[in-house]
Every structure is written in C-alpha cells, then in structure tokens.
Design a protein around this motif. Structure first.
Motif, short mmCIF file in Angstrom:
data_model
loop_
_atom_site.label_atom_id
_atom_site.label_comp_id
_atom_site.label_asym_id
_atom_site.label_seq_id
_atom_site.Cartn_x
_atom_site.Cartn_y
_atom_site.Cartn_z
N LYS A 15 0.95 -1.23 -0.19
CA LYS A 15 0.08 0.03 0.18
C LYS A 15 0.85 1.18 -0.02
O LYS A 15 1.69 1.40 0.93
CB LYS A 15 -0.97 0.03 1.34
CG LYS A 15 -1.68 1.48 1.33
CD LYS A 15 -2.62 0.97 2.50
CE LYS A 15 -1.69 1.44 3.60
NZ LYS A 15 -2.76 1.62 4.73
N THR A 16 0.38 2.21 -0.73
CA THR A 16 1.20 3.63 -0.99
C THR A 16 0.00 4.68 -0.92
O THR A 16 -1.08 4.08 -1.17
CB THR A 16 1.89 3.88 -2.20
OG1 THR A 16 1.30 3.54 -3.27
CG2 THR A 16 3.19 2.76 -1.99
N ILE A 17 0.31 5.70 -0.43
CA ILE A 17 -0.71 6.69 -0.60
C ILE A 17 -0.18 7.70 -1.56
O ILE A 17 0.59 8.22 -1.70
CB ILE A 17 -0.79 7.61 0.81
CG1 ILE A 17 -0.94 6.45 2.15
CG2 ILE A 17 -1.67 8.55 0.94
CD1 ILE A 17 -2.37 6.01 2.06
N LYS A 20 -3.49 11.44 -1.36
CA LYS A 20 -4.52 11.03 -0.22
C LYS A 20 -5.41 9.95 -0.35
O LYS A 20 -6.38 9.72 0.30
CB LYS A 20 -5.32 12.26 0.28
CG LYS A 20 -4.33 13.50 0.65
CD LYS A 20 -5.31 14.71 0.84
CE LYS A 20 -4.63 15.87 1.39
NZ LYS A 20 -5.21 17.09 1.71
N LYS A 21 -5.06 9.08 -1.55
CA LYS A 21 -5.78 7.83 -1.60
C LYS A 21 -4.97 6.58 -1.38
O LYS A 21 -3.82 6.70 -1.86
CB LYS A 21 -6.67 7.86 -2.94
CG LYS A 21 -7.53 8.87 -3.06
CD LYS A 21 -8.14 8.90 -4.35
CE LYS A 21 -9.15 10.01 -4.54
NZ LYS A 21 -9.82 9.92 -5.94
N GLU A 22 -5.36 5.51 -1.02
CA GLU A 22 -4.75 4.46 -1.12
C GLU A 22 -4.63 3.69 -2.36
O GLU A 22 -5.53 3.72 -3.10
CB GLU A 22 -5.32 3.25 -0.24
CG GLU A 22 -5.29 3.53 1.11
CD GLU A 22 -5.98 2.42 2.31
OE1 GLU A 22 -6.56 1.35 1.68
OE2 GLU A 22 -6.09 2.51 3.48
N TRP A 24 -2.78 0.09 -4.01
CA TRP A 24 -2.36 -1.05 -3.77
C TRP A 24 -1.89 -1.83 -5.12
O TRP A 24 -2.34 -1.74 -5.96
CB TRP A 24 -3.46 -2.08 -3.34
CG TRP A 24 -4.00 -1.63 -1.82
CD1 TRP A 24 -5.04 -0.61 -1.65
CD2 TRP A 24 -3.60 -2.18 -0.60
NE1 TRP A 24 -5.14 -0.80 -0.35
CE2 TRP A 24 -4.41 -1.43 0.38
CE3 TRP A 24 -2.41 -3.18 -0.16
CZ2 TRP A 24 -4.25 -1.81 1.73
CZ3 TRP A 24 -2.53 -3.53 1.26
CH2 TRP A 24 -3.24 -2.78 2.12
N ASP A 67 1.05 -3.12 7.63
CA ASP A 67 -0.14 -3.23 7.29
C ASP A 67 -0.35 -3.54 5.72
O ASP A 67 -1.34 -3.51 5.10
CB ASP A 67 -0.90 -1.78 7.42
CG ASP A 67 -1.23 -1.42 8.91
OD1 ASP A 67 -1.22 -2.49 9.61
OD2 ASP A 67 -0.99 -0.24 9.18
N ASP A 68 0.96 -3.86 5.12
CA ASP A 68 0.76 -4.68 3.65
C ASP A 68 0.12 -5.85 3.86
O ASP A 68 0.06 -6.47 5.15
CB ASP A 68 2.19 -4.82 3.08
CG ASP A 68 2.64 -3.50 2.39
OD1 ASP A 68 1.91 -2.48 2.44
OD2 ASP A 68 3.79 -3.57 2.24
N ASN A 84 -12.10 -4.46 -0.96
CA ASN A 84 -11.21 -3.51 -0.33
C ASN A 84 -10.17 -4.16 0.55
O ASN A 84 -10.40 -5.79 0.39
CB ASN A 84 -12.00 -2.63 0.61
CG ASN A 84 -12.90 -3.40 1.70
OD1 ASN A 84 -12.39 -4.50 2.26
ND2 ASN A 84 -13.87 -2.75 2.12
N ARG A 98 -2.24 -9.40 7.69
CA ARG A 98 -1.65 -7.93 7.43
C ARG A 98 -0.17 -8.09 8.09
O ARG A 98 -0.04 -8.89 9.26
CB ARG A 98 -2.46 -7.09 8.28
CG ARG A 98 -3.56 -6.58 7.66
CD ARG A 98 -4.29 -5.29 8.25
NE ARG A 98 -5.53 -5.06 7.74
CZ ARG A 98 -5.78 -4.42 6.77
NH1 ARG A 98 -4.73 -3.64 6.05
NH2 ARG A 98 -6.88 -3.92 6.28
#
Length: 118
Positions: A15-17, A20-22, A24, A67-68, A84, A98
């Motif tokens: 996961k990266t931002i 301001k959105k995730e 994957w 949290d990946d 999700n 996770r």
C-alpha cells in the motif's frame, strides 16, 4: 545455494498513498518461506486461539511496509477494484494476514532475507 525451505509462492499487496488515496500494488513472489502456526493464550478461564505468520523473502529489491497484506499462493485479485483490503483478507482467511513486523536480515553474509510477521 538456495535455501531448500524457500519453496512457497506468496502475493504481496503493498500500500502507498497517492493524492491522499490508498493505492495497492500486487506482486507475486516465488521461492519464499511461509509458515502459519496456531497459538493459544489463556486469560483466566478464557482460551483464545490465533494464527501467527512468518514469511521470509530472499533478498530482493521490493517495497514492503507495515499493514501490507500477504496472501499464500498466487492470486489475481486487486484491492480497489470492487474489493477492499478487509474483504481480501476475509476471502483468503486463514491464508492471508496483515504485516505487523518487518526485519531486514540482508546485512548478513549468508541467508539474506526480509522477514515479515503477522
């Protein structure tokens, strides 16, 4: 000589931002170590069982963060395309977790790897 215990395939969802959105990104990694153990803990008269996961990835240049998500095996799902992260975990439970710990073991002379726990 490759480690004979590194025979498993996993899918890493990193996961990266962005704005301001995730976002994957899934990567299928072979020749990894994967182990899932069921542990029991007791609190008074209550006994709780949970799975403890260990994954070792031979030294590769790959991004991994807390949290990946790791899924055992090669999967084609995408997070964000109608699914999700929580839904992905439930779909592959108990073969998904996770990442809650990361150890960089690439400084050693032999057996270089990244260790992930959950």
């Amino acid at each position: 000589m490759p480690n004979p215990n590194y025979t498993h395939t996993i899918t890493l969802f990193h996961k990266t931002i962005v704005d301001k959105k995730e976002v994957w990104k899934a990567s299928v990694l072979s020749n990894c170590f994967y182990k899932c153990e069921t542990t029991a803990s007791q609190n008074g008269t209550d006994v709780t069982k949970s799975n403890t996961y260990t994954v070792r990835i031979p030294q590769v240049s790959i991004d991994v963060s807390m949290d990946d998500i790791i899924v055992y095996g090669s999967v084609n799902d995408e997070i964000g395309q109608g699914m999700n992260a929580t839904q992905l975990l439930h779909k592959y439970k108990p073969d998904a977790f996770r990442v809650t710990s990361i150890s960089d073991n690439t400084r050693y002379r032999f057996g270089k790897h990244i260790r992930l726990g959950g």
